[in-house]
Structure formats: C-alpha cells, structure tokens
Scaffold this motif. Structure first.
Motif, short mmCIF file in Angstrom:
data_model
loop_
_atom_site.label_atom_id
_atom_site.label_comp_id
_atom_site.label_asym_id
_atom_site.label_seq_id
_atom_site.Cartn_x
_atom_site.Cartn_y
_atom_site.Cartn_z
N UNK A 114 0.66 -1.07 0.05
CA UNK A 114 0.06 -0.02 0.29
C UNK A 114 0.91 1.21 -0.07
N UNK A 115 0.53 2.30 -0.86
CA UNK A 115 1.29 3.50 -0.79
C UNK A 115 0.21 4.40 -0.70
N UNK A 116 0.91 5.58 -0.03
CA UNK A 116 0.07 6.77 0.22
C UNK A 116 0.92 8.03 -0.22
N UNK A 117 0.43 8.98 -1.04
CA UNK A 117 0.92 10.16 -1.56
C UNK A 117 0.21 11.17 -1.23
N UNK A 118 0.82 12.14 -0.31
CA UNK A 118 -0.02 13.37 0.01
C UNK A 118 0.75 14.57 -1.10
N UNK A 119 -0.39 15.30 -1.54
CA UNK A 119 -0.04 16.44 -2.50
C UNK A 119 -0.94 17.69 -2.01
N UNK A 120 -0.31 18.87 -2.02
CA UNK A 120 -1.29 20.00 -1.97
C UNK A 120 -2.26 20.51 -3.19
N UNK A 121 -2.77 21.63 -2.95
CA UNK A 121 -3.95 21.87 -3.90
C UNK A 121 -3.28 22.05 -5.29
N UNK A 122 -1.91 22.35 -5.46
CA UNK A 122 -1.49 22.57 -6.76
C UNK A 122 -0.70 21.30 -7.14
#
Length: 66
Positions: free
Chosen positions: A10-18
């Motif tokens: 399982x992988x999780x990537x967190x990105x901002x609104x841009x």
C-alpha cells in the motif's frame, strides 16, 4: 500483490492543492475484505498527523471511495 504471502503493498502520496508533493509512506498489509477501507482510514490518520484537514481521497476501489 504478494499472493503467495497473502499480502499487498500500500502506498500513500500527499499533495497540496497545486499537486506538489508534501509527503509519502508505504507499508505491507494482510489481504482481507476490509483492507482497502482500513487503508483509507490510515491515510486520513496520516493526513491528520501532518496537520492536513482539508483533504480529497482518491483511489481505485469504487466500493471504498463511494
């Protein structure tokens, strides 16, 4: 998927609104009927830990995202 071990990665990537990268993590999970739901919950917990409270969840499981 590691079928012989009955585990999935399982992988999780967190990105901002841009769309810029903020953080990521991964782990190996037991295969189970509720594994995908628990993975979304872990992702939301991770977002809270890094103080992100306005989040959008994306995934490839229609049943979980619905």
């Amino acid at each position: 998927m590691f079928e012989d071990l009955k585990k999935i990665g399982v992988g999780v990537v967190v990105r901002d609104a841009q769309g810029l990268f903020i953080a990521a993590y991964s782990y190996i999970e037991e295969i189970g009927s509720d594994a995908e739901v628990l993975d979304v919950a872990r992702g939301l917990e991770f977002a809270a830990i890094v103080c992100l409270f306005d989040v959008t969840v994306e995934g490839d499981s229609v049943n979980v995202i619905r």
